[in-house]
Write a protein that holds these residues in place. Structure first.
Motif, PDB file in Angstrom:
ATOM      1  N   GLU A 113       0.843  -1.187   0.000  1.00  0.00           N
ATOM      2  CA  GLU A 113       0.000   0.000   0.000  1.00  0.00           C
ATOM      3  C   GLU A 113       0.882   1.242   0.000  1.00  0.00           C
ATOM      4  N   ARG A 114       0.627   2.117  -0.928  1.00  0.00           N
ATOM      5  CA  ARG A 114       1.424   3.334  -1.056  1.00  0.00           C
ATOM      6  C   ARG A 114       0.542   4.538  -0.794  1.00  0.00           C
ATOM      7  N   LYS A 115       1.022   5.438   0.038  1.00  0.00           N
ATOM      8  CA  LYS A 115       0.271   6.641   0.363  1.00  0.00           C
ATOM      9  C   LYS A 115       1.044   7.871  -0.090  1.00  0.00           C
ATOM     10  N   PHE A 116       0.294   8.924  -0.388  1.00  0.00           N
ATOM     11  CA  PHE A 116       0.902  10.188  -0.776  1.00  0.00           C
ATOM     12  C   PHE A 116       0.538  11.253   0.256  1.00  0.00           C
ATOM     13  N   ALA A 117       1.481  12.104   0.537  1.00  0.00           N
ATOM     14  CA  ALA A 117       1.248  13.218   1.456  1.00  0.00           C
ATOM     15  C   ALA A 117       2.120  14.382   1.016  1.00  0.00           C
ATOM     16  N   SER A 118       1.693  15.590   1.379  1.00  0.00           N
ATOM     17  CA  SER A 118       2.457  16.791   1.038  1.00  0.00           C
ATOM     18  C   SER A 118       3.381  17.161   2.190  1.00  0.00           C
ATOM     19  N   PHE A 119       4.611  17.537   1.842  1.00  0.00           N
ATOM     20  CA  PHE A 119       5.608  17.952   2.827  1.00  0.00           C
ATOM     21  C   PHE A 119       6.219  19.265   2.366  1.00  0.00           C
ATOM     22  N   TYR A 120       6.662  20.060   3.328  1.00  0.00           N
ATOM     23  CA  TYR A 120       7.201  21.387   3.017  1.00  0.00           C
ATOM     24  C   TYR A 120       8.714  21.418   3.229  1.00  0.00           C
ATOM     25  N   PHE A 121       9.423  21.887   2.194  1.00  0.00           N
ATOM     26  CA  PHE A 121      10.881  21.994   2.220  1.00  0.00           C
ATOM     27  C   PHE A 121      11.297  23.367   1.725  1.00  0.00           C
ATOM     28  N   ASP A 122      12.518  23.765   2.090  1.00  0.00           N
ATOM     29  CA  ASP A 122      13.125  24.914   1.434  1.00  0.00           C
ATOM     30  C   ASP A 122      13.411  24.542  -0.019  1.00  0.00           C
ATOM     31  N   LYS A 123      13.287  25.529  -0.889  1.00  0.00           N
ATOM     32  CA  LYS A 123      13.544  25.308  -2.314  1.00  0.00           C
ATOM     33  C   LYS A 123      14.937  24.726  -2.536  1.00  0.00           C
ATOM     34  N   GLU A 124      15.909  25.246  -1.820  1.00  0.00           N
ATOM     35  CA  GLU A 124      17.295  24.798  -2.019  1.00  0.00           C
ATOM     36  C   GLU A 124      17.498  23.340  -1.606  1.00  0.00           C
ATOM     37  N   THR A 125      16.758  22.887  -0.605  1.00  0.00           N
ATOM     38  CA  THR A 125      16.857  21.486  -0.203  1.00  0.00           C
ATOM     39  C   THR A 125      16.439  20.584  -1.353  1.00  0.00           C
ATOM     40  N   LEU A 126      15.349  20.937  -2.009  1.00  0.00           N
ATOM     41  CA  LEU A 126      14.860  20.134  -3.134  1.00  0.00           C
ATOM     42  C   LEU A 126      15.826  20.196  -4.315  1.00  0.00           C
ATOM     43  N   GLU A 127      16.446  21.348  -4.518  1.00  0.00           N
ATOM     44  CA  GLU A 127      17.409  21.479  -5.618  1.00  0.00           C
ATOM     45  C   GLU A 127      18.628  20.592  -5.376  1.00  0.00           C
ATOM     46  N   VAL A 128      19.120  20.571  -4.134  1.00  0.00           N
ATOM     47  CA  VAL A 128      20.277  19.728  -3.819  1.00  0.00           C
ATOM     48  C   VAL A 128      19.892  18.249  -3.898  1.00  0.00           C
TER      49      VAL A 128
END
Length: 251
Positions: A113-128
């Protein structure tokens, strides 16, 4: 871009691997292991001690980074004076991965079973993060890290920090991974340390592991690069140079 690759593996080796990992995750698990976990042993004589058993050609999907790393590992072995090719090395890699999977508490068998959820990050964290993990492999690698390696940071002040300019990202992982995060939240029992806070912590630890560097330093460098670029786009290159000189003189 995904590319199909073929290797001569011991007969039954691929079947054992596939019995441990659901078919939707097999190539991702193998790519992640080669890119982030596998290291050549200090004693490379294992290549001359490989069994002479029957082999069978097996196909997998790689990306360019994984393919390049495998080729480099073969070159490193040859530099040490040992004979090797991609298939002989893959037979060893597959053997080590199977042992790791068999010892792991997490399972990759069957539909999960796979679930999806929204999480908040700094833009730079996602870029790295995107620099080290292909987008298509992100969910699977985060899931595996949470299930197998993740332990929350002992620095609760860090866990309580929030992104200054949060960016929402949907992440899909197995229910077991969410349950593990939620159990950590319950055990910590501090208001403000939520599942999202632990997901940010897990991603930082994952970046540090993959990059073999301090994730916070990498993110700070990216933030600086973005700030410099934004200043240059707004005020021009000459103004930027002048401002940098002024800052240098002030120090």
């Amino acid at each position: 871009m995904k590319i199909q690759v073929s290797f001569s593996l011991y007969k039954g080796q691929a079947q054992t691997f596939k019995s441990l990992v659901h078919n939707s995750l097999q190539s991702k698990v193998l790519r992640n292991y080669i890119l982030n976990d596998f290291e050549l042993p200090s004693d490379l004589s294992f290549l001359s001690k490989q069994e002479k058993g029957e082999v069978k050609v097996e196909k997998f999907l790689f990306d360019e980074d994984t393919d390049t790393r495998l080729t480099k590992l073969v070159a490193d072995i040859k530099k040490e004076g040992f004979k090797a090719n991609r298939s002989s090395l893959m037979r060893h890699i597959m053997q080590q991965l199977i042992l790791k999977l068999e010892k792991s508490d997490s399972q990759y068998e069957g539909e999960r079973e796979r679930k999806f959820a929204s999480f908040y990050f700094d833009k730079e964290t996602l870029e790295v993060l995107g620099k080290y993990i292909p987008y298509g492999d992100r969910n699977a690698i985060i899931e595996r890290f949470i299930l197998e390696d993740y332990e929350p940071s002992s620095d609760q002040d860090e866990l309580l920090k929030r992104p200054s300019e949060p960016k929402s990202v949907r992440i899909g992982i197995a229910s077991e991974a969410f349950h593990r995060l939620d159990k950590f939240v319950e055990d910590i029992g501090v208001k403000g340390i939520t599942r999202t806070a632990l997901m940010r912590d897990a991603v930082l630890q994952l970046i540090s592991k993959i990059s073999k560097s301090d994730a916070k330093e990498l993110i700070a460098e990216r933030r600086l690069q973005n700030a410099v670029y934004e200043y240059e786009q707004t005020f021009g290159n000459e103004t930027l140079k002048k401002r940098l000189k002024d800052i240098e003189s002030e120090e």
